[in-house]
Design an enzyme around this catalytic site. Structure first.
Site, mmCIF file in Angstrom:
data_model
loop_
_atom_site.group_PDB
_atom_site.id
_atom_site.type_symbol
_atom_site.label_atom_id
_atom_site.label_comp_id
_atom_site.label_asym_id
_atom_site.label_seq_id
_atom_site.Cartn_x
_atom_site.Cartn_y
_atom_site.Cartn_z
ATOM 1 N N HIS A 309 16.577 -5.173 -12.648
ATOM 2 C CA HIS A 309 15.507 -4.585 -13.462
ATOM 3 C C HIS A 309 16.126 -4.071 -14.753
ATOM 4 C CE1 HIS A 309 12.110 -2.108 -14.686
ATOM 5 N NE2 HIS A 309 11.395 -2.804 -13.825
ATOM 6 N N ASP A 369 8.857 -6.473 -7.015
ATOM 7 C CA ASP A 369 8.365 -7.840 -6.773
ATOM 8 C C ASP A 369 8.987 -8.469 -5.534
ATOM 9 O OD1 ASP A 369 8.316 -7.848 -10.165
ATOM 10 O OD2 ASP A 369 6.533 -8.393 -9.026
#
Ligand code: SDX
Length: 435
Positions: A309, A369
């Site tokens: 991320h 996700d």
């Protein structure tokens, strides 16, 4: 208190410029470089905006080092446990948790906007049945500007609020209809007897001859997914919406641009890409370690989808919450469940990556996700609808940021500059004289 500044000195010319430091409620201070070019003749250079604050905002705060996420100051863990997605919509849009009367008024007002103009049905008929639902969402949300463009004055607060309510109310209907179209089933109209999330699942999975009602656990799981995906500061799609809206474009067109950006596998398309990756691993004759090594190999384009991320260099707090639900779910799944191999592979991948130096050194943790893909799969949501559900959730975040930008009297059109590395000036050569 004396204004805090930083001094920038150009060592070649000796020119010095003082730049003000701006301090927010939480998070790193920022250097206001607005006068840098004028006073020192330099642009700043930060592709990917790793160290660049594009705006100030009061909506969402993220601390990547500590793994914190707060909507209007409320920690995501508390909202996930105690709130509902519709209440979170009110919070993000209006800045405060509503009392009962305000919530009821909010919910009732949204219910007056759940229907689409009947002529919008024809947009769906123009697509192939096998069109990707995100392609249809980009087109149909953008097409709303054809129906409401003349009614929107982006500089009027009431008009902006109406557009926000329309989008929050209609996107579930549009998302469900996109799904219905791809499976060849009749569109199900919203039924305002149901709450927001129940209505969405009813429109998605209901059938005229069947008295379908989603189970409370199904509604709660979807509600949690939507809460966790509602907003996330200045991510790629939200920044896209702000930039598109900054020109004065109508919010429907701006959100269509945001949906386009979200679709990318590096962003919201990752939840679908995670399942595709897991299915490839399950069906291949290679084990998980082979894929971990490929993800580490710079010669390979392969990345572990659902890992890493830009901001979180700690566990994504949303992933922590959803991971628990994931593990509970896996516990409930029978050994013979067709998704079992996929889920077991995901857990093995998670375990190995979390202990591997490459991932540890780069602080690559599973992100939201990674697990949302698994949960949505277990809920029987079709793979090509995963990112549509992300877009449904993020609609409130996008429109809240659009509204915040457009409400700012200092708001200007976003227009970044560049470092030009192309050809220096050269003169035209007639075609007959070219090599
Ligand atoms: C979302 O921004 C948001 O807030 C987004 C989001 C939201 O709610 O809006 O949180 C939603 O988009 C989550 C992210 C979903 N994307 C994925 O899961 C796709 C896989 N992850 C990556 O492609 C990547 O991690 C990004 C895109 C998420 C972040 O990319 P960055 O910040 O540009 O990081 P990078 O590419 O510079 O990577 C740093 C290093 C590199 O190695 P080195 O050059 O230092 O040797 O880490 C490596 C990368 O090669 N790396 C990975 C990796 N992610 C980064 N290596 C293998 N697998 C990965 N997934």
């Amino acid at each position: 208190m004396a204004e805090r500044t930083v001094t920038v000195t150009d060592n070649t010319t000796g020119k010095v410029v003082e730049l003000p430091v701006l301090e927010g409620t939480n998070g790193p201070r920022t250097i206001d470089i607005g006068k840098l070019y004028k006073n020192l003749g330099y642009f700043t250079y930060d592709p990917g905006f790793v160290s660049t604050a594009s705006c100030d905002s009061q909506i969402t705060y993220i601390d990547g080092e500590q793994g914190l996420l707060r909507y209007r100051g409320y920690p995501i863990e508390q909202l996930a446990e105690h709130s509902t997605f519709l209440e979170v919509c009110y919070l993000l849009l209006h800045g405060e948790l509503p009392n009962k009367d305000k919530f009821d008024a909010f919910e009732n007002r949204l219910k007056t906007h759940t229907l689409l103009d009947e002529k919008m049905r024809r947009f769906y008929l123009g697509f192939h049945n096998n069109s990707h639902p995100m392609a249809m969402m980009v087109a149909t949300v953008g097409a709303m500007s054809a129906f409401y463009h003349d009614q929107i004055d982006v500089h009027d607060a009431t008009s902006r609020e109406t557009a926000a309510y329309r989008l929050i109310a209609k996107v579930p209907t549009m998302a469900a209809w996109v799904y219905k179209y791809t499976v060849g089933q009749p569109f199900i109209y919203p039924d305002n007897r149901f709450d927001y999330v129940t209505n969405f699942l009813y429109m998605m999975f209901g059938l005229p001859p069947v008295n379908y009602r989603p189970s409370p656990s199904f509604v709660r799981a979807m509600d949690l997914i939507l809460i966790l995906h509602a907003d996330h500061e200045q991510n790629a799609s939200t920044s896209t919406v702000r930039l598109a809206g900054s020109s004065g474009a109508n919010p429907y067109a701006a959100l269509s641009a945001g949906i386009s950006s979200l679709w990318g596998p590096a962003h919201g398309g990752a939840n679908e890409a995670v399942i595709n990756m897991l299915e490839d691993i399950v069906q291949s004759d290679k084990d998980v370690n082979y894929y971990i090594e490929r993800a580490k190999d710079k010669q390979s384009q392969f990345r572990l989808m659902g890992f890493g991320h830009r901001v979180y260099k700690n566990y994504d707090p949303r992933a922590k919450i959803i991971r628990e639900v994931c593990h509970q779910l896996l516990g409930e799944l029978g050994e013979d469940n067709p998704n079992r191999p996929l889920f077991d592979t995901a857990m093995e991948l998670e375990q190995i990556a979390l202990e591997d130096d490459y991932f540890i050194q780069r602080k690559l943790y599973p992100n939201v996700d990674f697990y949302s893909g698994i949960i949505l799969r277990a809920m029987g949501i079709p793979l090509n609808m995963f990112t549509v559900i992300f877009a449904l959730a993020r609609t409130v975040g996008w429109i809240s940021h659009w509204k915040e930008h457009m409400s700012d009297p200092q708001a200007r059109i976003g227009r970044p500059r560049q470092l030009y590395t192309g050809e220096d000036q050269r003169n035209y050569v007639h075609i007959d004289e070219r090599d």
